[in-house]
Design a protein around this motif. Structure first.
Motif, mmCIF file in Angstrom:
data_model
loop_
_atom_site.group_PDB
_atom_site.id
_atom_site.type_symbol
_atom_site.label_atom_id
_atom_site.label_comp_id
_atom_site.label_asym_id
_atom_site.label_seq_id
_atom_site.Cartn_x
_atom_site.Cartn_y
_atom_site.Cartn_z
ATOM 1 N N THR A 1 0.847 -1.181 0.000
ATOM 2 C CA THR A 1 0.000 0.000 0.000
ATOM 3 C C THR A 1 0.889 1.240 0.000
ATOM 4 O O THR A 1 1.880 1.307 0.730
ATOM 5 C CB THR A 1 -0.923 0.006 1.231
ATOM 6 N N PHE A 2 0.535 2.204 -0.834
ATOM 7 C CA PHE A 2 1.293 3.451 -0.972
ATOM 8 C C PHE A 2 0.286 4.591 -0.993
ATOM 9 O O PHE A 2 -0.677 4.559 -1.752
ATOM 10 C CB PHE A 2 2.092 3.422 -2.278
ATOM 11 N N GLU A 3 0.490 5.602 -0.147
ATOM 12 C CA GLU A 3 -0.421 6.747 -0.102
ATOM 13 C C GLU A 3 0.278 7.979 -0.646
ATOM 14 O O GLU A 3 1.421 8.264 -0.307
ATOM 15 C CB GLU A 3 -0.906 7.007 1.326
ATOM 16 N N TYR A 4 -0.443 8.707 -1.498
ATOM 17 C CA TYR A 4 0.087 9.906 -2.141
ATOM 18 C C TYR A 4 -0.843 11.069 -1.845
ATOM 19 O O TYR A 4 -2.059 10.951 -1.998
ATOM 20 C CB TYR A 4 0.182 9.667 -3.660
ATOM 21 N N HIS A 5 -0.268 12.189 -1.424
ATOM 22 C CA HIS A 5 -1.040 13.397 -1.140
ATOM 23 C C HIS A 5 -1.042 14.261 -2.401
ATOM 24 O O HIS A 5 0.013 14.692 -2.860
ATOM 25 C CB HIS A 5 -0.453 14.156 0.053
ATOM 26 N N THR A 6 -2.211 14.483 -2.956
ATOM 27 C CA THR A 6 -2.343 15.205 -4.211
ATOM 28 C C THR A 6 -2.193 16.712 -4.006
ATOM 29 O O THR A 6 -2.303 17.217 -2.884
ATOM 30 C CB THR A 6 -3.706 14.926 -4.866
ATOM 31 N N GLN A 7 -1.982 17.416 -5.116
ATOM 32 C CA GLN A 7 -1.898 18.869 -5.106
ATOM 33 C C GLN A 7 -2.709 19.407 -6.271
ATOM 34 O O GLN A 7 -2.580 18.933 -7.399
ATOM 35 C CB GLN A 7 -0.452 19.323 -5.249
ATOM 36 N N GLY A 8 -3.567 20.378 -6.009
ATOM 37 C CA GLY A 8 -4.288 21.071 -7.059
ATOM 38 C C GLY A 8 -5.533 20.370 -7.573
ATOM 39 O O GLY A 8 -6.052 20.738 -8.619
#
Length: 85
Positions: free
Chosen positions: A2-9
């Motif tokens: 599992t990999f979590e990515y914090h989005t931008q925009g």
């Protein structure tokens, strides 16, 4: 993995990837357009990360310089870089 990515925009705040090496097992978007993002998740399940990156990287949402699909590409790239794949 599992990999979590914090989005931008984008309206989606996070993307949670469930990966089997370079293959996408599941994707969950937190926030954003629920139906559309569930559709994207279903369409890319079982696909190779690099194939998805090629298809969705650079897509814009209206006047924004990014989109949820573009952020997905960035999340997949970050995952691949972390795992040295």
């Amino acid at each position: 993995m599992t990999f979590e990515y914090h989005t931008q925009g984008t309206c989606a705040r996070n993307i949670i990837l469930e990966m089997n090496r370079d293959t996408i097992e599941n994707v969950q978007f937190i926030g954003g357009c629920n139906g559309n993002l569930k559709g994207i998740s279903a369409l890319i399940q079982g696909q190779k990360a690099r194939n998805v990156i090629e298809r969705v990287k650079g897509i814009h949402c209206g006047p924004k310089p990014t989109s949820c699909p573009d952020q997905l590409a960035l999340a997949l790239e970050a995952y691949l870089a972390q795992e040295n794949l």
